[in-house]
Design a protein around this motif. Sequence first.
Motif, PDB file in Angstrom:
ATOM      1  N   LEU A   1      12.091  16.129  27.215  1.00 39.79           N
ATOM      2  CA  LEU A   1      11.489  15.988  28.541  1.00 39.79           C
ATOM      3  C   LEU A   1      10.569  14.775  28.637  1.00 39.79           C
ATOM      4  CD1 LEU A   1      10.644  19.713  29.337  1.00 39.79           C
ATOM      5  CD2 LEU A   1      12.384  18.311  30.433  1.00 39.79           C
TER       6      LEU A   1
ATOM      7  N   LEU B   1       7.921  14.120  26.696  1.00 44.32           N
ATOM      8  CA  LEU B   1       6.527  14.499  26.467  1.00 44.32           C
ATOM      9  C   LEU B   1       6.135  14.238  25.016  1.00 44.32           C
ATOM     10  CD1 LEU B   1       6.554  17.926  28.353  1.00 44.32           C
ATOM     11  CD2 LEU B   1       5.527  15.803  29.178  1.00 44.32           C
TER      12      LEU B   1
ATOM     13  N   GLN C   1      14.740  13.771  35.308  1.00 46.28           N
ATOM     14  CA  GLN C   1      13.963  14.240  34.163  1.00 46.28           C
ATOM     15  C   GLN C   1      12.524  14.545  34.575  1.00 46.28           C
ATOM     16  OE1 GLN C   1      12.668  11.439  31.097  1.00 46.28           O
ATOM     17  NE2 GLN C   1      13.447  12.836  29.524  1.00 46.28           N
ATOM     18  N   HIS C   2      11.984  13.731  35.493  1.00 45.11           N
ATOM     19  CA  HIS C   2      10.615  13.963  35.961  1.00 45.11           C
ATOM     20  C   HIS C   2      10.519  15.300  36.691  1.00 45.11           C
ATOM     21  CE1 HIS C   2       7.155  13.584  38.721  1.00 45.11           C
ATOM     22  NE2 HIS C   2       6.614  12.847  37.763  1.00 45.11           N
TER      23      HIS C   2
ATOM     24  N   GLN D   1      10.747  18.100  34.177  1.00 45.32           N
ATOM     25  CA  GLN D   1       9.487  18.214  33.443  1.00 45.32           C
ATOM     26  C   GLN D   1       8.472  19.028  34.238  1.00 45.32           C
ATOM     27  OE1 GLN D   1       6.177  14.990  32.951  1.00 45.32           O
ATOM     28  NE2 GLN D   1       7.782  14.491  31.461  1.00 45.32           N
ATOM     29  N   ARG D   2       8.378  18.762  35.547  1.00 46.66           N
ATOM     30  CA  ARG D   2       7.435  19.491  36.397  1.00 46.66           C
ATOM     31  C   ARG D   2       7.781  20.984  36.437  1.00 46.66           C
ATOM     32  NH1 ARG D   2       8.088  21.052  41.490  1.00 46.66           N
ATOM     33  NH2 ARG D   2       9.874  19.671  41.816  1.00 46.66           N
TER      34      ARG D   2
ATOM     35  N   LEU E   1       7.017  22.657  32.854  1.00 47.33           N
ATOM     36  CA  LEU E   1       5.578  22.794  32.609  1.00 47.33           C
ATOM     37  C   LEU E   1       4.942  23.824  33.535  1.00 47.33           C
ATOM     38  CD1 LEU E   1       4.536  19.065  32.047  1.00 47.33           C
ATOM     39  CD2 LEU E   1       4.650  20.877  30.333  1.00 47.33           C
TER      40      LEU E   1
ATOM     41  N   VAL F   1      13.278  25.210  29.157  1.00 47.43           N
ATOM     42  CA  VAL F   1      13.726  23.948  28.576  1.00 47.43           C
ATOM     43  C   VAL F   1      15.236  23.979  28.343  1.00 47.43           C
ATOM     44  CG1 VAL F   1      13.346  24.636  26.161  1.00 47.43           C
ATOM     45  CG2 VAL F   1      13.171  22.220  26.817  1.00 47.43           C
TER      46      VAL F   1
END
Length: 564
Positions: free
Chosen positions: A472, A474, A539-540, A543-544, A547, A553
């Motif tokens: 992701l 991170l 991907q952004h 990710q949001r 999280l 995931v």
Amino acid sequence: MAYKRLGDLLIDAGLISNDQLDLALSHQKGSNRRLGEVLIDEGIITEAQLIEALQMQLGIEFIDLSQYDIDPEMSRVISKNVARTYSVVPVKATPEEVFLAMSDPLNFLAIEAVKTASRKRVVPMVATNDAIQRAIMTLYGNEGAARAIEEMKREVKTSDEATTFTSSTLGDDADAQSAPTVRLVNSIIERAATERASDIHLEPREADMHVRMRIDGIMRTILTVPKELQQSVIARLKIMGTMNTSERRIPQDGRANVRIKKQDIDLRISTLPTIHGETVVIRLLDKDEKLLEAEGIGLAGGDLEKYRTLINASNGMVLIVGPTGSGKSSTMYTMIRELNTDAVNLVTLEDPVEYNIDGVNQVQINEKVGMTFAEGLRAVLRQDPDIVAVGEIRDGETAEIAMRSAITGHLVLSTVHTYDAASTIDRLIDIGVEPYLIASGVRGIVSQRLVRCVCPHCREAYTPDEEDLAMLGLSPDPSIKFYRGTGCPMCFNTGYRGRTGVFEILMLDRDLRSRITGGATREALQDAIEATGKYQNMQHGLQRLVLGGTTTVEEARKTMTALE
């Protein structure tokens, strides 16, 4: 239990103010909704806060229905009609008492109704509304379907009642008096609505007929119907869809509308002859306005701002792209609903028309009589439209007409089956659209996918490993938590319940338009897109969602793999 008003109880608990209570009470007037429901819908409190307050203030026990197996005999304590009318479900009973799961244990009308029906003292227990609805469907739905099948077996040799019914309202008082075929079909459709299934599949096999439902994108077998009852069930569905019951050799399509728990649902019914009889697929289209709102389909943050900018433009083309089953139609209908005002003439070209929207001129494509997307679009442009929604761009002719319409002052919405923004531009060029038309006409491209949501009933946090974090984008951080579902009866032990959209939205700027006109390659366009600085890839968005605990995931990895 002390008789205390819910509003006073929540004020004492410090969850709401007097002003918030007054606001909620004003919204409650004339709506026939309980105060707690209004407070939750208005975002003043959460359901979890309400339950905690009821526990603390009244000493009422909370019951997690997802972890509790209700004895089927409980269906005899109170009727299905009482359970559904008051949103209650009997959990257990003694000779003197019945323990009643309720989302609002201060609903004294419900308590009195159950007391009268069961002739027992009622012990209220508090549970979430979703869990209660699921428990009602499990307790009474399975029992109702089984009873209907048994009655149909007895009657099938002497009756052909499946061809005599016209009721389209499910779950009302008359349902119990309906013929068994009607009750069985109603039970199947109601179960699908409760499970939030997108499709129902009735599939004849050699020995019986399987009823499967697509829930969160996954097919699940719900029940089987004996072979001798197969034709009665199919005939009932054909009548609901106003199809020819005597024709079994060719495919047929039909539509119906049913009302379940005060919510209208459109049904698109399709039949197909197979070697074991006709298979029937029913698409359920929920008309709930909240589902067709920008936030309801998953748009948030920067994506939501870009979305607003695109649909508030007075001209240009907005393309919604993604593979089959990625939610493109829902996004388009969300746009149509927001743009549908008295100030504009909005016309759609669809194949088929899925949602009927009041105030929108919806046109059904019929290629058999020459009503193609291209011909329909030519005709629509003579109808003085402000906004045109084209269900799908399938050929160069339709694409070119739509592009020229966007350039000449119309706002055009459409969908294309591609995987991302750069491949969409390639696809339009491949089908014969001139690059200068694409550069001039396209205002933005919305690329999207659907991911499954973590089940809220069995959600748990855990610390991810470095590989999951890297996927992701991170950096390693022990304070980061991901979420997953452990599996429970509410989610068929999958850990997932419901789906949401994940988006990447490309706004075409001057540099991109220049590159498109100049014939840039797909790779050059992709580099230019990523270099804009304002573009956030999928991907952004994933990710949001990960999280925030909305999805897992594993779902993010599956989506990222499909994009490669």
